[in-house]
Design a protein around this motif. Structure first.
Motif, PDB file in Angstrom:
ATOM      1  N   VAL A   5       0.846  -1.183   0.000  1.00 47.71           N
ATOM      2  CA  VAL A   5       0.000   0.000   0.000  1.00 47.71           C
ATOM      3  C   VAL A   5       0.885   1.238   0.000  1.00 47.71           C
ATOM      4  O   VAL A   5       1.592   1.508   0.974  1.00 47.71           O
ATOM      5  N   GLU A   6       0.817   1.963  -1.115  1.00 47.69           N
ATOM      6  CA  GLU A   6       1.605   3.176  -1.271  1.00 47.69           C
ATOM      7  C   GLU A   6       0.837   4.385  -0.757  1.00 47.69           C
ATOM      8  O   GLU A   6      -0.387   4.449  -0.876  1.00 47.69           O
ATOM      9  N   SER A   7       1.580   5.352  -0.219  1.00 52.57           N
ATOM     10  CA  SER A   7       0.961   6.587   0.267  1.00 52.57           C
ATOM     11  C   SER A   7       1.981   7.715   0.203  1.00 52.57           C
ATOM     12  O   SER A   7       3.170   7.484  -0.016  1.00 52.57           O
ATOM     13  N   GLY A   8       1.488   8.935   0.389  1.00 56.21           N
ATOM     14  CA  GLY A   8       2.375  10.082   0.484  1.00 56.21           C
ATOM     15  C   GLY A   8       2.432  10.967  -0.742  1.00 56.21           C
ATOM     16  O   GLY A   8       3.101  12.006  -0.726  1.00 56.21           O
ATOM     17  N   GLY A   9       1.763  10.569  -1.803  1.00 57.15           N
ATOM     18  CA  GLY A   9       1.774  11.393  -3.000  1.00 57.15           C
ATOM     19  C   GLY A   9       0.976  12.672  -2.825  1.00 57.15           C
ATOM     20  O   GLY A   9       0.325  12.889  -1.802  1.00 57.15           O
ATOM     21  N   GLY A  15      10.830  21.956  -7.401  1.00 55.27           N
ATOM     22  CA  GLY A  15      11.796  22.240  -6.346  1.00 55.27           C
ATOM     23  C   GLY A  15      11.381  21.748  -4.978  1.00 55.27           C
ATOM     24  O   GLY A  15      12.189  21.754  -4.038  1.00 55.27           O
ATOM     25  N   GLY A  16      10.145  21.330  -4.853  1.00 54.88           N
ATOM     26  CA  GLY A  16       9.649  20.853  -3.570  1.00 54.88           C
ATOM     27  C   GLY A  16      10.016  19.414  -3.285  1.00 54.88           C
ATOM     28  O   GLY A  16      10.733  18.768  -4.063  1.00 54.88           O
ATOM     29  N   SER A  17       9.520  18.920  -2.163  1.00 50.12           N
ATOM     30  CA  SER A  17       9.844  17.566  -1.704  1.00 50.12           C
ATOM     31  C   SER A  17       8.574  16.814  -1.325  1.00 50.12           C
ATOM     32  O   SER A  17       7.576  17.413  -0.920  1.00 50.12           O
ATOM     33  N   LEU A  18       8.669  15.502  -1.460  1.00 50.94           N
ATOM     34  CA  LEU A  18       7.638  14.594  -0.972  1.00 50.94           C
ATOM     35  C   LEU A  18       8.326  13.349  -0.446  1.00 50.94           C
ATOM     36  O   LEU A  18       9.412  12.982  -0.931  1.00 50.94           O
ATOM     37  N   ARG A  19       7.672  12.691   0.487  1.00 55.01           N
ATOM     38  CA  ARG A  19       8.165  11.411   0.979  1.00 55.01           C
ATOM     39  C   ARG A  19       7.067  10.372   0.790  1.00 55.01           C
ATOM     40  O   ARG A  19       5.985  10.490   1.373  1.00 55.01           O
ATOM     41  N   LEU A  20       7.349   9.385  -0.047  1.00 58.63           N
ATOM     42  CA  LEU A  20       6.409   8.291  -0.283  1.00 58.63           C
ATOM     43  C   LEU A  20       6.715   7.150   0.674  1.00 58.63           C
ATOM     44  O   LEU A  20       7.883   6.926   1.048  1.00 58.63           O
ATOM     45  N   SER A  21       5.681   6.430   1.040  1.00 56.53           N
ATOM     46  CA  SER A  21       5.867   5.273   1.901  1.00 56.53           C
ATOM     47  C   SER A  21       5.063   4.096   1.356  1.00 56.53           C
ATOM     48  O   SER A  21       4.015   4.294   0.742  1.00 56.53           O
ATOM     49  N   CYS A  22       5.589   2.910   1.571  1.00 56.29           N
ATOM     50  CA  CYS A  22       4.920   1.690   1.139  1.00 56.29           C
ATOM     51  C   CYS A  22       4.880   0.731   2.314  1.00 56.29           C
ATOM     52  O   CYS A  22       5.929   0.375   2.862  1.00 56.29           O
ATOM     53  N   ALA A  23       3.678   0.332   2.695  1.00 58.56           N
ATOM     54  CA  ALA A  23       3.501  -0.625   3.783  1.00 58.56           C
ATOM     55  C   ALA A  23       3.284  -2.009   3.195  1.00 58.56           C
ATOM     56  O   ALA A  23       2.387  -2.196   2.369  1.00 58.56           O
ATOM     57  N   ALA A  24       4.105  -2.959   3.622  1.00 58.63           N
ATOM     58  CA  ALA A  24       4.072  -4.307   3.064  1.00 58.63           C
ATOM     59  C   ALA A  24       3.543  -5.307   4.093  1.00 58.63           C
ATOM     60  O   ALA A  24       3.805  -5.176   5.290  1.00 58.63           O
ATOM     61  N   SER A  25       2.812  -6.288   3.598  1.00 57.55           N
ATOM     62  CA  SER A  25       2.322  -7.361   4.461  1.00 57.55           C
ATOM     63  C   SER A  25       2.072  -8.601   3.623  1.00 57.55           C
ATOM     64  O   SER A  25       1.995  -8.531   2.396  1.00 57.55           O
ATOM     65  N   GLY A  26       1.982  -9.748   4.297  1.00 59.94           N
ATOM     66  CA  GLY A  26       1.644 -10.985   3.613  1.00 59.94           C
ATOM     67  C   GLY A  26       2.818 -11.767   3.073  1.00 59.94           C
ATOM     68  O   GLY A  26       2.623 -12.791   2.413  1.00 59.94           O
ATOM     69  N   SER A  71      14.805   4.010   1.188  1.00 56.95           N
ATOM     70  CA  SER A  71      15.194   3.416   2.469  1.00 56.95           C
ATOM     71  C   SER A  71      14.141   2.399   2.878  1.00 56.95           C
ATOM     72  O   SER A  71      13.023   2.404   2.343  1.00 56.95           O
ATOM     73  N   ARG A  72      14.505   1.533   3.810  1.00 55.99           N
ATOM     74  CA  ARG A  72      13.551   0.524   4.258  1.00 55.99           C
ATOM     75  C   ARG A  72      13.711   0.279   5.748  1.00 55.99           C
ATOM     76  O   ARG A  72      14.776   0.518   6.335  1.00 55.99           O
ATOM     77  N   ASP A  73      12.647  -0.228   6.334  1.00 60.90           N
ATOM     78  CA  ASP A  73      12.648  -0.618   7.738  1.00 60.90           C
ATOM     79  C   ASP A  73      12.127  -2.052   7.803  1.00 60.90           C
ATOM     80  O   ASP A  73      10.936  -2.289   7.572  1.00 60.90           O
ATOM     81  N   ASN A  74      13.028  -2.979   8.088  1.00 60.06           N
ATOM     82  CA  ASN A  74      12.652  -4.396   8.091  1.00 60.06           C
ATOM     83  C   ASN A  74      11.949  -4.827   9.377  1.00 60.06           C
ATOM     84  O   ASN A  74      11.595  -6.004   9.506  1.00 60.06           O
ATOM     85  N   VAL A  75      11.765  -3.903  10.291  1.00 58.01           N
ATOM     86  CA  VAL A  75      10.943  -4.182  11.473  1.00 58.01           C
ATOM     87  C   VAL A  75       9.508  -3.732  11.205  1.00 58.01           C
ATOM     88  O   VAL A  75       8.550  -4.466  11.482  1.00 58.01           O
ATOM     89  N   LEU A  76       9.378  -2.539  10.657  1.00 55.85           N
ATOM     90  CA  LEU A  76       8.045  -2.008  10.354  1.00 55.85           C
ATOM     91  C   LEU A  76       7.510  -2.497   9.017  1.00 55.85           C
ATOM     92  O   LEU A  76       6.335  -2.283   8.709  1.00 55.85           O
ATOM     93  N   ASN A  77       8.377  -3.143   8.228  1.00 58.96           N
ATOM     94  CA  ASN A  77       7.980  -3.626   6.885  1.00 58.96           C
ATOM     95  C   ASN A  77       7.513  -2.475   5.994  1.00 58.96           C
ATOM     96  O   ASN A  77       6.428  -2.522   5.393  1.00 58.96           O
ATOM     97  N   THR A  78       8.343  -1.458   5.937  1.00 59.35           N
ATOM     98  CA  THR A  78       8.043  -0.323   5.076  1.00 59.35           C
ATOM     99  C   THR A  78       9.252   0.010   4.201  1.00 59.35           C
ATOM    100  O   THR A  78      10.400  -0.251   4.578  1.00 59.35           O
ATOM    101  N   VAL A  79       8.954   0.583   3.053  1.00 57.06           N
ATOM    102  CA  VAL A  79       9.998   1.105   2.182  1.00 57.06           C
ATOM    103  C   VAL A  79       9.568   2.510   1.768  1.00 57.06           C
ATOM    104  O   VAL A  79       8.423   2.720   1.363  1.00 57.06           O
ATOM    105  N   ASP A  80      10.466   3.466   1.926  1.00 55.09           N
ATOM    106  CA  ASP A  80      10.166   4.858   1.673  1.00 55.09           C
ATOM    107  C   ASP A  80      10.968   5.382   0.483  1.00 55.09           C
ATOM    108  O   ASP A  80      12.027   4.835   0.145  1.00 55.09           O
TER     109      ASP A  80
END
Length: 120
Positions: A5-9, A15-26, A71-80
């Motif tokens: 599930v992607e979010s953050g768009g 010139g601006g910034s955004l941070r996208l996040s992806c929550a993984a499960s299963g 970047s990724r967090d293998n505890v939270l199962n997210t990739v940003d």
């Protein structure tokens, strides 16, 4: 059931910034490289950034090098995806996918993605 599930768009000025996040499960997140792709209207999916399963290696499309950071967090199962100095040509739907590091190979089907629009 694999779920990404992607979010953050959103709408941002050049010139601006955004941070996208992806929550993984299963699935066992730490077993897979993860990639961000994007698709602009009428275009193929473009590989933007990849990160190996451990997080120790990354690679980027030439068009985003120096501006985007995966970047990724293998505890939270997210990739940003941190996106800085955005340009109008970055406008696209962004997707995260399980993948093979160093290749365009992906596993599963494309989700809904998250829309990024860069415009003044």
């Amino acid at each position: 059931q694999v779920r990404l599930v992607e979010s953050g768009g959103g709408l941002v000025q050049p010139g601006g910034s955004l941070r996208l996040s992806c929550a993984a499960s299963g699935f066992t997140f730490s077993d897979y490289a993860m990639s961000w792709f994007r698709q602009a209207p009428g275009q193929e999916h473009e590989l933007v950034a990849q990160i190996i399963n451990t997080g120790s290696h990354t690679n980027y499309a030439d068009s985003v090098k120096g501006r985007f950071t995966i970047s990724r967090d293998n505890v939270l199962n997210t990739v940003d995806l941190q996106m800085n100095n955005l340009r109008p040509e970055d406008t696209a739907v962004y997707y995260c996918m399980r993948s093979i590091y160093g290749a365009r190979t992906v596993f599963g089907t494309w989700g809904q993605g998250t829309q990024v629009t860069v415009s003044s």
